[in-house]
Design a protein around this motif. Structure first.
Motif, PDB file in Angstrom:
ATOM      1  N   LEU A  96       0.876  -1.167   0.000  1.00  0.00           N
ATOM      2  CA  LEU A  96       0.000   0.000   0.000  1.00  0.00           C
ATOM      3  C   LEU A  96       0.915   1.219   0.000  1.00  0.00           C
ATOM      4  CD1 LEU A  96      -3.066   0.763   0.380  1.00  0.00           C
ATOM      5  CD2 LEU A  96      -2.542   0.998   2.806  1.00  0.00           C
ATOM      6  N   SER A  97       0.741   2.117  -0.933  1.00  0.00           N
ATOM      7  CA  SER A  97       1.571   3.322  -0.991  1.00  0.00           C
ATOM      8  C   SER A  97       1.130   4.319   0.079  1.00  0.00           C
ATOM      9  CB  SER A  97       1.463   3.982  -2.367  1.00  0.00           C
ATOM     10  OG  SER A  97       0.192   4.587  -2.533  1.00  0.00           O
ATOM     11  N   CYS A  98       1.953   5.314   0.328  1.00  0.00           N
ATOM     12  CA  CYS A  98       1.593   6.367   1.283  1.00  0.00           C
ATOM     13  C   CYS A  98       0.362   7.130   0.799  1.00  0.00           C
ATOM     14  CB  CYS A  98       2.766   7.318   1.495  1.00  0.00           C
ATOM     15  SG  CYS A  98       4.140   6.596   2.411  1.00  0.00           S
ATOM     16  N   ARG A 110      -7.123   6.214   2.687  1.00  0.00           N
ATOM     17  CA  ARG A 110      -7.912   5.253   3.457  1.00  0.00           C
ATOM     18  C   ARG A 110      -7.874   5.475   4.966  1.00  0.00           C
ATOM     19  NH1 ARG A 110      -6.070  -0.521   1.053  1.00  0.00           N
ATOM     20  NH2 ARG A 110      -7.072  -1.157   2.984  1.00  0.00           N
ATOM     21  N   VAL A 111      -7.044   6.378   5.452  1.00  0.00           N
ATOM     22  CA  VAL A 111      -6.818   6.481   6.891  1.00  0.00           C
ATOM     23  C   VAL A 111      -8.079   6.872   7.662  1.00  0.00           C
ATOM     24  CG1 VAL A 111      -5.953   8.867   6.987  1.00  0.00           C
ATOM     25  CG2 VAL A 111      -5.140   7.174   8.640  1.00  0.00           C
ATOM     26  N   ASP A 112      -8.924   7.723   7.100  1.00  0.00           N
ATOM     27  CA  ASP A 112     -10.161   8.112   7.794  1.00  0.00           C
ATOM     28  C   ASP A 112     -11.067   6.900   8.014  1.00  0.00           C
ATOM     29  OD1 ASP A 112      -9.301  10.724   7.799  1.00  0.00           O
ATOM     30  OD2 ASP A 112     -10.574  11.352   6.125  1.00  0.00           O
ATOM     31  N   GLN A 113     -11.270   6.117   6.963  1.00  0.00           N
ATOM     32  CA  GLN A 113     -12.109   4.918   7.068  1.00  0.00           C
ATOM     33  C   GLN A 113     -11.484   3.910   8.025  1.00  0.00           C
ATOM     34  OE1 GLN A 113     -12.211   3.893   2.924  1.00  0.00           O
ATOM     35  NE2 GLN A 113     -14.253   4.770   2.663  1.00  0.00           N
ATOM     36  N   TYR A 114     -10.168   3.792   7.977  1.00  0.00           N
ATOM     37  CA  TYR A 114      -9.450   2.861   8.850  1.00  0.00           C
ATOM     38  C   TYR A 114      -9.648   3.227  10.319  1.00  0.00           C
ATOM     39  CZ  TYR A 114      -5.452   0.486  10.996  1.00  0.00           C
ATOM     40  OH  TYR A 114      -4.638  -0.278  11.809  1.00  0.00           O
ATOM     41  N   PRO A 146      -5.202  -5.905   6.391  1.00  0.00           N
ATOM     42  CA  PRO A 146      -3.807  -6.333   6.248  1.00  0.00           C
ATOM     43  C   PRO A 146      -2.901  -5.318   5.548  1.00  0.00           C
ATOM     44  CG  PRO A 146      -5.280  -8.131   5.715  1.00  0.00           C
ATOM     45  CD  PRO A 146      -6.131  -6.913   5.891  1.00  0.00           C
ATOM     46  N   ALA A 147      -3.410  -4.658   4.512  1.00  0.00           N
ATOM     47  CA  ALA A 147      -2.576  -3.693   3.799  1.00  0.00           C
ATOM     48  C   ALA A 147      -2.246  -2.487   4.678  1.00  0.00           C
ATOM     49  CB  ALA A 147      -3.272  -3.242   2.516  1.00  0.00           C
ATOM     50  N   MET A 148      -3.227  -1.974   5.400  1.00  0.00           N
ATOM     51  CA  MET A 148      -2.964  -0.843   6.302  1.00  0.00           C
ATOM     52  C   MET A 148      -2.026  -1.252   7.424  1.00  0.00           C
ATOM     53  SD  MET A 148      -4.308   2.092   5.446  1.00  0.00           S
ATOM     54  CE  MET A 148      -4.580   3.076   6.911  1.00  0.00           C
ATOM     55  N   HIS A 149      -2.267  -2.416   8.020  1.00  0.00           N
ATOM     56  CA  HIS A 149      -1.407  -2.877   9.109  1.00  0.00           C
ATOM     57  C   HIS A 149       0.041  -2.993   8.633  1.00  0.00           C
ATOM     58  CE1 HIS A 149      -4.396  -3.771  12.226  1.00  0.00           C
ATOM     59  NE2 HIS A 149      -5.193  -4.117  11.232  1.00  0.00           N
ATOM     60  N   ALA A 150       0.242  -3.593   7.452  1.00  0.00           N
ATOM     61  CA  ALA A 150       1.594  -3.754   6.915  1.00  0.00           C
ATOM     62  C   ALA A 150       2.238  -2.405   6.648  1.00  0.00           C
ATOM     63  CB  ALA A 150       1.558  -4.592   5.639  1.00  0.00           C
ATOM     64  N   HIS A 151       1.484  -1.495   6.043  1.00  0.00           N
ATOM     65  CA  HIS A 151       2.045  -0.176   5.721  1.00  0.00           C
ATOM     66  C   HIS A 151       2.401   0.603   6.991  1.00  0.00           C
ATOM     67  CE1 HIS A 151       2.894   3.291   3.199  1.00  0.00           C
ATOM     68  NE2 HIS A 151       2.313   4.017   4.156  1.00  0.00           N
ATOM     69  N   ALA A 156       6.761   5.170   9.374  1.00  0.00           N
ATOM     70  CA  ALA A 156       6.603   5.961  10.596  1.00  0.00           C
ATOM     71  C   ALA A 156       5.723   7.193  10.378  1.00  0.00           C
ATOM     72  CB  ALA A 156       7.963   6.380  11.139  1.00  0.00           C
ATOM     73  N   ALA A 157       5.849   7.841   9.233  1.00  0.00           N
ATOM     74  CA  ALA A 157       5.071   9.056   8.974  1.00  0.00           C
ATOM     75  C   ALA A 157       3.571   8.745   8.922  1.00  0.00           C
ATOM     76  CB  ALA A 157       5.525   9.708   7.671  1.00  0.00           C
ATOM     77  N   CYS A 158       3.211   7.708   8.201  1.00  0.00           N
ATOM     78  CA  CYS A 158       1.794   7.336   8.111  1.00  0.00           C
ATOM     79  C   CYS A 158       1.283   6.797   9.441  1.00  0.00           C
ATOM     80  CB  CYS A 158       1.582   6.305   7.004  1.00  0.00           C
ATOM     81  SG  CYS A 158       1.756   7.006   5.333  1.00  0.00           S
ATOM     82  N   ARG A 159       2.117   6.053  10.151  1.00  0.00           N
ATOM     83  CA  ARG A 159       1.719   5.524  11.460  1.00  0.00           C
ATOM     84  C   ARG A 159       1.419   6.669  12.422  1.00  0.00           C
ATOM     85  NH1 ARG A 159       5.534   2.306  12.045  1.00  0.00           N
ATOM     86  NH2 ARG A 159       6.973   3.711  13.075  1.00  0.00           N
ATOM     87  N   GLU A 160       2.286   7.680  12.452  1.00  0.00           N
ATOM     88  CA  GLU A 160       2.060   8.822  13.342  1.00  0.00           C
ATOM     89  C   GLU A 160       0.785   9.571  12.950  1.00  0.00           C
ATOM     90  OE1 GLU A 160       5.556  11.265  13.643  1.00  0.00           O
ATOM     91  OE2 GLU A 160       6.767   9.594  14.386  1.00  0.00           O
ATOM     92  N   GLU A 161       0.530   9.698  11.662  1.00  0.00           N
ATOM     93  CA  GLU A 161      -0.694  10.353  11.189  1.00  0.00           C
ATOM     94  C   GLU A 161      -1.929   9.576  11.650  1.00  0.00           C
ATOM     95  OE1 GLU A 161      -3.036  13.155   9.119  1.00  0.00           O
ATOM     96  OE2 GLU A 161      -0.881  13.214   9.453  1.00  0.00           O
TER      97      GLU A 161
END
Length: 75
Positions: A21-23, A29-33, A46-51, A56-61
């Motif tokens: 999954l790209s940034c 997808r982060v809002d729905q997640y 699974p794709a969000m969890h892996a990404h 780190a940038a997406c995880r912090e967001e």
């Protein structure tokens, strides 16, 4: 910003990120997640969890949005 140990940095850089999954896709997808996690903390994407394990940038967001939305839901 979270300070991580060198071992944690190496682990995130070498983590298996499949399914890919790209940034940009993560950002779309982060809002729905986050909404899904609030409804079901065991939500599987699974794709969000892996990404988020490897980026780190997406995880912090995602973590910041989750905290913000959770705090707003309590009010």
């Amino acid at each position: 910003m979270t300070i991580r140990t060198p071992d944690a940095v190496v682990a995130s850089l070498t983590a298996d990120t499949s399914p890919y999954l790209s940034c940009d896709e993560c950002f779309e997808r982060v809002d729905q997640y986050v909404d899904a996690l609030l409804l079901d903390p065991q939500h599987a994407d699974p794709a969000m969890h892996a990404h988020l394990r490897g980026c780190a940038a997406c995880r912090e967001e995602a973590e910041a949005l989750l905290e913000l939305v959770a705090a707003d839901a309590v009010r």
